[in-house]
Design a protein around this motif. Structure first.
Motif, short mmCIF file in Angstrom:
data_model
loop_
_atom_site.label_atom_id
_atom_site.label_comp_id
_atom_site.label_asym_id
_atom_site.label_seq_id
_atom_site.Cartn_x
_atom_site.Cartn_y
_atom_site.Cartn_z
N ILE A 45 0.83 -1.20 0.00
CA ILE A 45 0.00 0.00 0.00
C ILE A 45 0.87 1.25 0.00
N ALA A 46 1.99 1.20 0.72
CA ALA A 46 2.90 2.35 0.73
C ALA A 46 3.44 2.62 -0.67
N ALA A 47 3.65 1.56 -1.45
CA ALA A 47 4.14 1.74 -2.82
C ALA A 47 3.04 2.27 -3.74
N LEU A 48 1.80 1.91 -3.48
CA LEU A 48 0.69 2.40 -4.29
C LEU A 48 0.29 3.82 -3.92
N ARG A 49 0.53 4.20 -2.68
CA ARG A 49 0.09 5.50 -2.17
C ARG A 49 0.78 6.63 -2.93
N PRO A 50 0.02 7.66 -3.37
CA PRO A 50 0.65 8.80 -4.06
C PRO A 50 1.60 9.54 -3.12
N GLU A 51 2.69 10.06 -3.69
CA GLU A 51 3.69 10.74 -2.88
C GLU A 51 3.21 12.09 -2.38
N ASN A 52 2.30 12.72 -3.11
CA ASN A 52 1.74 13.99 -2.67
C ASN A 52 0.32 14.09 -3.18
N ASP A 142 -5.66 8.04 2.80
CA ASP A 142 -5.61 6.95 1.83
C ASP A 142 -6.94 6.77 1.11
N TRP A 143 -8.04 7.13 1.78
CA TRP A 143 -9.34 6.96 1.15
C TRP A 143 -9.47 7.78 -0.13
N ARG A 144 -8.71 8.86 -0.25
CA ARG A 144 -8.84 9.72 -1.43
C ARG A 144 -8.39 8.99 -2.70
N TRP A 145 -7.18 8.39 -2.65
CA TRP A 145 -6.72 7.71 -3.85
C TRP A 145 -7.41 6.36 -4.01
N LEU A 146 -7.78 5.73 -2.89
CA LEU A 146 -8.47 4.45 -2.98
C LEU A 146 -9.86 4.62 -3.61
#
Length: 688
Positions: A45-52, A142-146
């Motif tokens: 999930i950390a790798a999928l999470r956007p950096e900003n 995280d809910w935003r990008w998910l």
């Protein structure tokens, strides 16, 4: 070793893997059968999470992950093994019963839990799936990008975990047992909530509705018993859940009717909480039943996966937002916010001039308010001249404003700046369901916008064009009777400085605009409270009032207070806010104050008299410009906030502003007069 790394870094530069490289590396770790599953998922999930916040690459990386898993059978097998073992080894009961559902602790307890978690985070239990989600999705955004992940990508993800060829052979008994326990618990919960005294009080058909909630618990128990018998080998015992879903629909129908009735009889925070929690629990019962019985319904595998995908997505999003105060308030804003804004909308309809008769009535109403505002402005000036202690001065200002506005309201007069907060609610109601491709809808909005514009101009004209002359006349009367102006030259200079557009006048006008918006909500809240608590009949039952005025007059008094409580409290508290802002600014050492167009116009008149009517025309025009900008700010801020709140309460996501503005512009070019004056009324012979 450190020296070698340092030299390599200096030679090759500071190397940082890209997002794609981090994702592929996190996937490769799933090949290790001994790896910790929780840590594997956290790294993934950390790798999928956007950096900003502006990074829109998460969906592309999500698709890359799926392609990598689909292309590499060995990696796919390792990934499936770890994820399925992770799910199967966790306690899922609270995940099914609590994630995405309001807790039973109540509104304020949950409020303080969320605030307390900000200061002192909770300790997660890694044995529970519900807590593990917070460790995996560790960023509260995280809910935003998910949420932005397309449904087809999420569907492919779960198909990889449970492909058709192996889904039937998977050992799902442990998960199913916990689903059944969760379904039974949820049914008992809804039965208890459905028989809650406040919910039944608001039920339109109490005798017909109560058995539905009792039957829900009994039917859920029968469904779970028969389903477990089927899992034990008796295939004929399987229940496809149709009867259970029928009762769920009946309970939901009852809740829907209670919600609609609450818009009429009023609601409370507690009732809104119970309604929301019951509806969430019923929705969860439906979801779990459909997932459990997907095989019994002969549904295609992709349908079963789609049901689970939808369920998992909503639960993951809700659990990630569990500590969000804003999300918590949004869940409860439905009935209460709509009820409050509906009251304001009904008030707003009275501020819209459709005919010439309405237009003339608005002028007279605003003119009456202008007379009182001119007197209130002088009282405030005299109260400030007393040099009273800070709190006493704030109290005097608040009473002058508050009681003055209440008097204006009770006499049926109109303050121009009260209109936008009310009319915005009416416009929001029209935007709900607007079809931009229907010309009739656009014309209706244009008609209302033109009516609002001319109504607002009439109210402003009535307030300003009367308050200003009243101030001048009072100054003339003071000079004639007492041989001096109502205010001295020093105070006149101070009043003119308050109107300077380049000073704090505009920010202070914005504060007043915010208060105007709040006063509209306050009025709606007290109107709702009066209806919900039966204030009128309760006042009519007061023994001392009946002895004093008789039963009939007591009943009329109760009805009058119930019908006017919102306006009285909204106007009084609005005055208190205006009167105490300066004191709060002094205590905090901040330049806080208010500017109101009607009072500013009166102050301009008193300043003109304070200079013995010998003010330079340039200074007079500069002050008039300040009054105009103050009014524009008052109206703009209150209207924008009220419109946004009303649309949010109704869950309106309006995306056709360009089309609407074009229609308004077209109307203004074709009929500019309609924005200033009402249409001419037809004569008896049919002509205009």
């Amino acid at each position: 070793m450190k020296t070698l790394i340092h030299r390599l870094t200096r030679y090759f530069g500071d190397y940082r893997p890209t997002g794609d490289q981090r994702l592929l590396a996190a996937l490769e770790d799933f090949r290790n059968p001994e790896a910790c599953e929780l840590e594997l998922l956290r790294r993934l999930i950390a790798a999928l999470r956007p950096e900003n916040a502006g990074d829109d690459q998460s969906n592309r990386r999500y698709a890359l992950m799926l392609e990598r898993l689909e292309d590499d059978a060995a990696l796919r097998a390792g990934f499936r093994h770890h994820v399925i073992h992770f799910v199967g080894s966790r306690r899922l009961l609270s995940f099914f019963t609590d994630s995405g559902i309001l807790p039973g602790t109540g509104f304020f307890s949950e409020w303080w839990r969320i605030l307390g978690n900000r200061l002192l985070p909770e300790v997660p239990d890694e044995r529970r799936m519900k807590d593990c989600l917070h460790l995996i999705f560790s960023d509260r955004n995280d809910w935003r990008w998910l949420e932005a992940v397309p449904a087809e990508l999420a569907h492919r993800f779960w198909e990889i975990l449970a492909p058709p060829e192996t889904f039937r052979e998977m050992d799902r008994r442990g998960v199913q047992e916990q689903m059944l326990d969760a379904l039974l618990l949820l049914a008992h919960r809804v039965s208890g909530l459905g028989l809650e005294g406040e919910l039944m009080r608001a039920s339109p058909n109490l005798e017909d509705d109560s058995p539905r909630f009792v039957a829900l618990s009994a039917e859920a128990l029968e469904f779970v018993r028969s389903f477990r018998a089927g899992l034990d080998g008796d295939d004929s015992s399987f229940d496809n859940g149709d009867q259970l879903l029928v009762i769920v629909d009946q309970c939901q129908d009852t809740l829907n009717r209670i919600r609609k009735r609450a818009l009429t009889i009023g609601t409370s925070l507690h009732l809104s909480y119970i309604l929301t929690r019951s509806e969430q629990s019923l929705q969860r019962i439906t979801e779990l039943t459909r997932i459990l019985t997907a095989g019994l319904r002969n549904a295609p595998h992709e349908v079963a996966i789609r049901d689970w995908t939808t369920f998992a997505r909503e639960v993951f999003l809700a659990e990630n937002r569990r500590h969000s105060l804003r999300h918590y308030m949004q869940q409860l804003s439905g009935v209460l916010a709509v009820r409050v804004t509906e009251n304001a909308a009904r008030s707003g309809e009275h501020y819209i001039c459709e005919t010439r008769t309405d237009y003339r009535r608005m002028w007279r109403s605003a003119a009456g308010a202008g007379v009182l505002i001119g007197i209130m402005a002088l009282l405030k000036i005299k109260a400030a001249a007393l040099g009273a202690p800070l709190f006493v001065e704030a109290f005097l200002f608040s009473m002058i404003y508050g009681l003055g506005f209440v008097t204006i309201f009770l006499l049926g007069f109109t303050v121009a700046t009260k209109q936008p907060a009310m009319t915005a609610q009416t416009l929001a109601g029209l935007l709900d369901g607007l079809k931009p491709n229907r010309q009739a809808d656009l014309e209706r909005i244009a008609d209302v916008a033109a009516a609002v514009s001319r109504s607002q101009l009439a109210a402003i004209g009535g307030n300003v064009m009367v308050a200003l002359p009243v101030a001048v006349l009072v100054s003339l009367a003071a000079a004639f009777l007492f041989g001096g102006p109502a205010v001295d030259a020093a105070k006149a200079a101070h009043l003119m400085a308050d109107l300077d557009p380049l000073s704090w006048a505009i920010p202070h006008a914005a504060i007043a605009g915010f208060y105007l918006f709040l006063s509209g909500l306050i009025s709606g809240y007290f109107d709702n409270r009066a209806a919900y608590a039966n204030i009128g009949p309760r006042i009519a039952r007061l023994g001392w009032l009946q002895r004093l005025a008789g039963k009939e007059r007591a009943a009329r008094t109760g009805d009058y207070i119930e019908n006017h409580l919102g306006g009285i409290m909204g106007n009084f508290l609005f005055g208190c806010m205006l009167g105490s802002t300066g004191m709060i600014g002094t205590l905090l050492g901040l330049p806080l104050d208010i500017r109101h167009i009607a009072f500013s116009s009166a102050n301009l008149g008193y300043a003109f008299g304070g200079f013995e009517f010998a003010m330079a025309w340039q200074a007079l025009l500069w002050g008039a410009l300040g009054v105009a900008l103050i009014g524009l700010t008052n109206l703009g801020v209150s209207f924008a906030l009220a419109l946004r709140t009303a649309m949010g309460a109704r869950r309106i996501a309006f995306a056709h502003w360009g089309t609407l503005l074009a229609a308004l512009g077209r109307r203004f070019r074709q009929q500019p007069r309609s924005f200033l004056l009402p249409p001419e009324e037809p004569r008896e012979d049919g002509s205009h």
